[in-house]
Motif scaffolding. Sequence first.
Motif, PDB file in Angstrom:
ATOM      1  N   GLU A  36       0.818  -1.204   0.000  1.00 32.10           N
ATOM      2  CA  GLU A  36       0.000   0.000   0.000  1.00 32.10           C
ATOM      3  C   GLU A  36       0.856   1.260   0.000  1.00 32.10           C
ATOM      4  OE1 GLU A  36      -3.536   2.261  -0.139  1.00 32.10           O
ATOM      5  OE2 GLU A  36      -2.983   0.214  -0.700  1.00 32.10           O
ATOM      6  N   ILE A  37       1.971   1.246   0.697  1.00 31.11           N
ATOM      7  CA  ILE A  37       2.875   2.400   0.664  1.00 31.11           C
ATOM      8  C   ILE A  37       3.313   2.676  -0.768  1.00 31.11           C
ATOM      9  CG2 ILE A  37       5.174   3.215   1.321  1.00 31.11           C
ATOM     10  CD1 ILE A  37       4.785   1.757   4.007  1.00 31.11           C
ATOM     11  N   ALA A  38       3.688   1.625  -1.494  1.00 35.46           N
ATOM     12  CA  ALA A  38       4.116   1.793  -2.885  1.00 35.46           C
ATOM     13  C   ALA A  38       2.979   2.347  -3.747  1.00 35.46           C
ATOM     14  CB  ALA A  38       4.619   0.462  -3.447  1.00 35.46           C
ATOM     15  N   ARG A  39       1.763   1.862  -3.523  1.00 36.61           N
ATOM     16  CA  ARG A  39       0.608   2.364  -4.273  1.00 36.61           C
ATOM     17  C   ARG A  39       0.401   3.857  -4.019  1.00 36.61           C
ATOM     18  NH1 ARG A  39      -3.378  -1.168  -6.180  1.00 36.61           N
ATOM     19  NH2 ARG A  39      -4.982   0.387  -5.708  1.00 36.61           N
ATOM     20  N   LEU A  40       0.507   4.259  -2.756  1.00 36.99           N
ATOM     21  CA  LEU A  40       0.253   5.648  -2.399  1.00 36.99           C
ATOM     22  C   LEU A  40       1.328   6.581  -2.945  1.00 36.99           C
ATOM     23  CD1 LEU A  40      -0.963   5.134   1.262  1.00 36.99           C
ATOM     24  CD2 LEU A  40      -2.347   5.668  -0.740  1.00 36.99           C
ATOM     25  N   VAL A  41       2.579   6.122  -2.902  1.00 35.59           N
ATOM     26  CA  VAL A  41       3.661   6.934  -3.449  1.00 35.59           C
ATOM     27  C   VAL A  41       3.443   7.158  -4.946  1.00 35.59           C
ATOM     28  CG1 VAL A  41       6.128   6.957  -3.989  1.00 35.59           C
ATOM     29  CG2 VAL A  41       5.353   6.311  -1.694  1.00 35.59           C
ATOM     30  N   ALA A  42       3.106   6.091  -5.675  1.00 37.48           N
ATOM     31  CA  ALA A  42       2.868   6.214  -7.114  1.00 37.48           C
ATOM     32  C   ALA A  42       1.654   7.087  -7.405  1.00 37.48           C
ATOM     33  CB  ALA A  42       2.682   4.829  -7.729  1.00 37.48           C
ATOM     34  N   LEU A  43       0.614   6.918  -6.615  1.00 41.96           N
ATOM     35  CA  LEU A  43      -0.623   7.650  -6.819  1.00 41.96           C
ATOM     36  C   LEU A  43      -0.432   9.153  -6.655  1.00 41.96           C
ATOM     37  CD1 LEU A  43      -3.668   7.019  -7.316  1.00 41.96           C
ATOM     38  CD2 LEU A  43      -3.945   7.065  -4.840  1.00 41.96           C
ATOM     39  N   ASN A  44       0.436   9.525  -5.754  1.00 42.10           N
ATOM     40  CA  ASN A  44       0.592  10.936  -5.429  1.00 42.10           C
ATOM     41  C   ASN A  44       1.800  11.604  -6.067  1.00 42.10           C
ATOM     42  OD1 ASN A  44      -1.459  11.872  -3.151  1.00 42.10           O
ATOM     43  ND2 ASN A  44      -1.042   9.692  -2.947  1.00 42.10           N
ATOM     44  N   ARG A  45       2.553  10.853  -6.855  1.00 42.22           N
ATOM     45  CA  ARG A  45       3.730  11.440  -7.489  1.00 42.22           C
ATOM     46  C   ARG A  45       3.403  12.675  -8.316  1.00 42.22           C
ATOM     47  NH1 ARG A  45       5.801   7.011  -9.282  1.00 42.22           N
ATOM     48  NH2 ARG A  45       7.152   6.715  -7.475  1.00 42.22           N
ATOM     49  N   PRO A  46       2.317  12.688  -9.111  1.00 46.57           N
ATOM     50  CA  PRO A  46       2.006  13.907  -9.880  1.00 46.57           C
ATOM     51  C   PRO A  46       1.742  15.121  -8.992  1.00 46.57           C
ATOM     52  CG  PRO A  46       0.825  12.025 -10.786  1.00 46.57           C
ATOM     53  CD  PRO A  46       1.420  11.570  -9.488  1.00 46.57           C
ATOM     54  N   GLN A  47       1.069  14.922  -7.856  1.00 49.02           N
ATOM     55  CA  GLN A  47       0.797  16.046  -6.971  1.00 49.02           C
ATOM     56  C   GLN A  47       2.067  16.554  -6.304  1.00 49.02           C
ATOM     57  OE1 GLN A  47      -2.536  13.889  -4.978  1.00 49.02           O
ATOM     58  NE2 GLN A  47      -3.530  15.883  -5.058  1.00 49.02           N
ATOM     59  N   VAL A  48       2.975  15.644  -5.974  1.00 52.75           N
ATOM     60  CA  VAL A  48       4.245  16.056  -5.389  1.00 52.75           C
ATOM     61  C   VAL A  48       5.040  16.883  -6.385  1.00 52.75           C
ATOM     62  CG1 VAL A  48       6.457  15.230  -4.496  1.00 52.75           C
ATOM     63  CG2 VAL A  48       4.332  14.126  -3.767  1.00 52.75           C
ATOM     64  N   GLU A  49       5.070  16.425  -7.638  1.00 50.32           N
ATOM     65  CA  GLU A  49       5.798  17.182  -8.668  1.00 50.32           C
ATOM     66  C   GLU A  49       5.168  18.545  -8.893  1.00 50.32           C
ATOM     67  OE1 GLU A  49       8.699  16.369  -9.965  1.00 50.32           O
ATOM     68  OE2 GLU A  49       8.597  14.663  -8.576  1.00 50.32           O
ATOM     69  N   GLU A  50       3.853  18.621  -8.857  1.00 54.01           N
ATOM     70  CA  GLU A  50       3.177  19.911  -9.015  1.00 54.01           C
ATOM     71  C   GLU A  50       3.512  20.836  -7.845  1.00 54.01           C
ATOM     72  OE1 GLU A  50       0.770  22.599 -11.115  1.00 54.01           O
ATOM     73  OE2 GLU A  50       1.574  20.645 -11.706  1.00 54.01           O
ATOM     74  N   ALA A  51       3.588  20.285  -6.650  1.00 58.30           N
ATOM     75  CA  ALA A  51       3.892  21.093  -5.468  1.00 58.30           C
ATOM     76  C   ALA A  51       5.289  21.693  -5.543  1.00 58.30           C
ATOM     77  CB  ALA A  51       3.755  20.241  -4.205  1.00 58.30           C
ATOM     78  N   ARG A  52       6.196  21.013  -6.225  1.00 60.85           N
ATOM     79  CA  ARG A  52       7.562  21.530  -6.348  1.00 60.85           C
ATOM     80  C   ARG A  52       7.601  22.853  -7.104  1.00 60.85           C
ATOM     81  NH1 ARG A  52      10.721  17.419  -4.527  1.00 60.85           N
ATOM     82  NH2 ARG A  52      10.009  15.278  -4.927  1.00 60.85           N
ATOM     83  N   LYS A  53       6.576  23.155  -7.873  1.00 61.42           N
ATOM     84  CA  LYS A  53       6.540  24.402  -8.633  1.00 61.42           C
ATOM     85  C   LYS A  53       6.305  25.615  -7.735  1.00 61.42           C
ATOM     86  CE  LYS A  53       4.720  22.012 -12.722  1.00 61.42           C
ATOM     87  NZ  LYS A  53       3.579  21.915 -13.673  1.00 61.42           N
ATOM     88  N   ASP A  54       5.731  25.393  -6.557  1.00 60.83           N
ATOM     89  CA  ASP A  54       5.463  26.487  -5.622  1.00 60.83           C
ATOM     90  C   ASP A  54       5.747  25.975  -4.205  1.00 60.83           C
ATOM     91  OD1 ASP A  54       4.675  28.797  -4.388  1.00 60.83           O
ATOM     92  OD2 ASP A  54       2.528  28.528  -4.752  1.00 60.83           O
ATOM     93  N   PRO A  55       7.023  25.704  -3.899  1.00 61.62           N
ATOM     94  CA  PRO A  55       7.360  25.021  -2.640  1.00 61.62           C
ATOM     95  C   PRO A  55       7.155  25.857  -1.388  1.00 61.62           C
ATOM     96  CG  PRO A  55       9.352  25.723  -3.778  1.00 61.62           C
ATOM     97  CD  PRO A  55       8.218  25.977  -4.723  1.00 61.62           C
TER      98      PRO A  55
END
Length: 309
Positions: A191-210
């Motif tokens: 489940e940890i692996a699923r959640l990391v993959a699921l949220n990778r796009p949101q993490v990358e988007e957050a990097r634009k306005d850290p």
Amino acid sequence: MFRATIDRRRPALRASAALALLALTAGAVTACDGHGSAARRPPSAHTVSSATGRAGAAELHMIENAGHRLAFHVTPGRGATVVLDAGGGEDSSYWNGIVPRLHEATGATVITYDRAGLGKSDAVPGPWRVKSAVSDLEAGLRQLGVTGNVTLVSHSQAGEIATYFARNNPKLLSGAVLVDASLPPLYTDEEIARLVALNRPQVEEARKDPDEPRNRQLLAIAASYVPMHRAYHRATWPDSVPATVLVSEKTPFDGSPEDVRRWLDAAASFAQDGPGRRLVTARGSSHDIPKDRPGLVLKEVEKMVAAHH
């Protein structure tokens, strides 16, 4: 944990399930003798401002811990103390609609607070660490003079803080209401692996306005997510602290049936795994039970306070 879907009612960069469950989303201070007596205000709890002459008005106390300041909002009462801890990316204002009603219904002191980096509290650089968050809550209650008869109400990610806090301070707590909380049984390696993959796009988007507070917290959580949740999967709740497990019907993963099932199974497993635990389903509610079903949250908190008052 990370949230699987973006809540369209909030900005697109809202903390996701990771925030919601990691720390997702929320009190002082009346217990002095372990049974809950009149509140006291030690010098270490600096009162920045207070509402004078108005019953039920909150007071702002700035608490210092480990080199940073945290904002604790205290609505004074008598007897029990209720501490509300919001989920990831949310500050104390998340509970604004509930605090007055809860104070009126129970007469208890009600405390909310802003975790580091949110609301009026100082930001702390580096990865988010649950032990640091637990230390902040412990320091706040200690400096405010709270010594017992506390009901802890924790939403989403705050369930992780609650679990370690309860383990460290079982005698301080008379009970807990875990509101669609992040709970240890969920976090298998799969489940940890699923959640990391699921949220990778949101993490990358957050990097634009850290520097935006919710993005900053999301990035801090992502930096320590895997090892922290592997450890959390092994965490246990003390048998001496009763807990109501209030789970939403839709969960943070509305739209992902497999993760919905795992979330619900984790809540049921936790509720069955020790004495004094009850599982209550918030029918029709999204992950934001305090917004969708505030009356149900109030009812369950009132029950917990009354049972140990």
